[in-house]
Design a protein around this motif. Sequence first.
Motif, mmCIF file in Angstrom:
data_model
loop_
_atom_site.group_PDB
_atom_site.id
_atom_site.type_symbol
_atom_site.label_atom_id
_atom_site.label_comp_id
_atom_site.label_asym_id
_atom_site.label_seq_id
_atom_site.Cartn_x
_atom_site.Cartn_y
_atom_site.Cartn_z
ATOM 1 N N TYR A 11 0.850 -1.191 0.000
ATOM 2 C CA TYR A 11 0.000 0.000 0.000
ATOM 3 C C TYR A 11 0.888 1.243 0.000
ATOM 4 N N VAL A 12 0.976 1.909 -1.149
ATOM 5 C CA VAL A 12 1.783 3.126 -1.284
ATOM 6 C C VAL A 12 0.928 4.207 -1.941
ATOM 7 N N ASP A 13 0.879 5.382 -1.322
ATOM 8 C CA ASP A 13 0.208 6.546 -1.897
ATOM 9 C C ASP A 13 1.261 7.577 -2.264
ATOM 10 N N ALA A 14 0.915 8.492 -3.165
ATOM 11 C CA ALA A 14 1.821 9.572 -3.559
ATOM 12 C C ALA A 14 1.046 10.880 -3.569
ATOM 13 N N ARG A 15 1.687 11.941 -3.105
ATOM 14 C CA ARG A 15 1.097 13.280 -3.148
ATOM 15 C C ARG A 15 2.038 14.187 -3.919
ATOM 16 N N VAL A 16 1.492 14.951 -4.847
ATOM 17 C CA VAL A 16 2.235 15.973 -5.567
ATOM 18 C C VAL A 16 1.861 17.298 -4.916
ATOM 19 N N GLN B 164 -0.974 1.209 10.730
ATOM 20 C CA GLN B 164 -0.348 1.465 12.020
ATOM 21 C C GLN B 164 1.015 2.135 11.888
ATOM 22 N N MET B 165 1.637 1.992 10.726
ATOM 23 C CA MET B 165 2.969 2.564 10.475
ATOM 24 C C MET B 165 2.949 3.243 9.116
ATOM 25 N N VAL B 166 3.762 4.300 8.981
ATOM 26 C CA VAL B 166 3.913 4.979 7.702
ATOM 27 C C VAL B 166 5.379 5.352 7.513
ATOM 28 N N ASN B 167 5.857 5.212 6.286
ATOM 29 C CA ASN B 167 7.198 5.654 5.913
ATOM 30 C C ASN B 167 7.050 6.711 4.832
ATOM 31 N N PHE B 168 7.706 7.848 5.048
ATOM 32 C CA PHE B 168 7.653 8.955 4.101
ATOM 33 C C PHE B 168 8.939 8.974 3.274
ATOM 34 N N SER B 169 8.802 9.327 2.010
ATOM 35 C CA SER B 169 9.957 9.543 1.153
ATOM 36 C C SER B 169 9.587 10.664 0.189
ATOM 37 N N ALA B 170 10.558 11.504 -0.175
ATOM 38 C CA ALA B 170 10.253 12.639 -1.039
ATOM 39 C C ALA B 170 11.461 13.011 -1.884
ATOM 40 N N ASP B 171 11.193 13.834 -2.888
ATOM 41 C CA ASP B 171 12.278 14.295 -3.743
ATOM 42 C C ASP B 171 12.897 15.600 -3.237
ATOM 43 N N GLY B 172 12.614 15.963 -1.995
ATOM 44 C CA GLY B 172 13.184 17.141 -1.352
ATOM 45 C C GLY B 172 12.574 17.319 0.033
ATOM 46 N N ASP B 173 12.955 18.386 0.721
ATOM 47 C CA ASP B 173 12.456 18.629 2.082
ATOM 48 C C ASP B 173 10.962 18.902 2.097
ATOM 49 N N PHE B 174 10.300 18.375 3.132
ATOM 50 C CA PHE B 174 8.883 18.618 3.359
ATOM 51 C C PHE B 174 8.616 18.503 4.855
ATOM 52 N N PHE B 175 7.443 18.958 5.272
ATOM 53 C CA PHE B 175 7.026 18.889 6.667
ATOM 54 C C PHE B 175 5.728 18.098 6.751
ATOM 55 N N ALA B 176 5.528 17.383 7.868
ATOM 56 C CA ALA B 176 4.325 16.567 8.059
ATOM 57 C C ALA B 176 3.806 16.737 9.473
ATOM 58 N N LYS B 177 2.485 16.539 9.618
ATOM 59 C CA LYS B 177 1.857 16.627 10.938
ATOM 60 C C LYS B 177 0.640 15.703 10.957
ATOM 61 N N PHE B 178 0.536 14.872 12.004
ATOM 62 C CA PHE B 178 -0.605 13.965 12.165
ATOM 63 C C PHE B 178 -1.768 14.700 12.817
ATOM 64 N N GLY B 179 -3.001 14.292 12.459
ATOM 65 C CA GLY B 179 -4.174 14.874 13.098
ATOM 66 C C GLY B 179 -5.463 14.336 12.493
ATOM 67 N N THR B 180 -6.492 15.154 12.537
ATOM 68 C CA THR B 180 -7.792 14.793 11.962
ATOM 69 C C THR B 180 -7.911 15.434 10.583
ATOM 70 N N SER B 181 -9.097 15.425 10.023
ATOM 71 C CA SER B 181 -9.285 15.947 8.667
ATOM 72 C C SER B 181 -8.981 17.438 8.542
ATOM 73 N N LEU C 74 3.997 7.827 0.536
ATOM 74 C CA LEU C 74 3.655 7.349 1.873
ATOM 75 C C LEU C 74 3.437 5.850 1.779
ATOM 76 N N GLU C 75 4.292 5.073 2.428
ATOM 77 C CA GLU C 75 4.137 3.610 2.492
ATOM 78 C C GLU C 75 3.438 3.288 3.804
ATOM 79 N N PHE C 76 2.377 2.503 3.746
ATOM 80 C CA PHE C 76 1.622 2.157 4.952
ATOM 81 C C PHE C 76 1.721 0.668 5.248
ATOM 82 N N TRP C 77 1.751 0.344 6.552
ATOM 83 C CA TRP C 77 1.699 -1.036 7.044
ATOM 84 C C TRP C 77 0.628 -1.128 8.123
ATOM 85 N N GLY C 78 0.029 -2.323 8.250
ATOM 86 C CA GLY C 78 -0.981 -2.549 9.283
ATOM 87 C C GLY C 78 -0.376 -3.144 10.537
#
Length: 111
Positions: free
Chosen positions: A24-29, A45-62, A107-111
């Motif tokens: 299960y891998v998603d991509a965001r442009v 339950q787990m996520v791995n992020f990878s990108a073609d440059g610096d980015f910022f992330a934050k967990f939360g609700t919608s 974003l790679e996801f694992w259960g």
Amino acid sequence: MQTFFDNVTYGTTKAPNAPIATDYVDARVLGAGASEAHPIPSGAQMVNFSADGDFFAKFGTSIVTAAVPGADVANGSASMLNPGTRRIPAGATHIALIASAARVVTLEFWG
């Protein structure tokens, strides 16, 4: 969705501390400077992020938003820079992503 770790018996040829390949891998442009909230898939339950440059992330609700800091943030509310692999916190339904320039984030996801 694959589990993060495979059960390994010592003495086998499998690497005991490497996560198994996910199915299960998603991509965001991302556009420059625009926070986007990405939904977390059910059962993840787990996520791995990878990108073609610096980015910022934050967990939360919608309604979560990530921000590129323009000044000091000293109250614990800053977004994470290039977070790598993370356990998804309880209650999180979305991950906000932002970058100061156009980026592709996977974003790679694992259960």
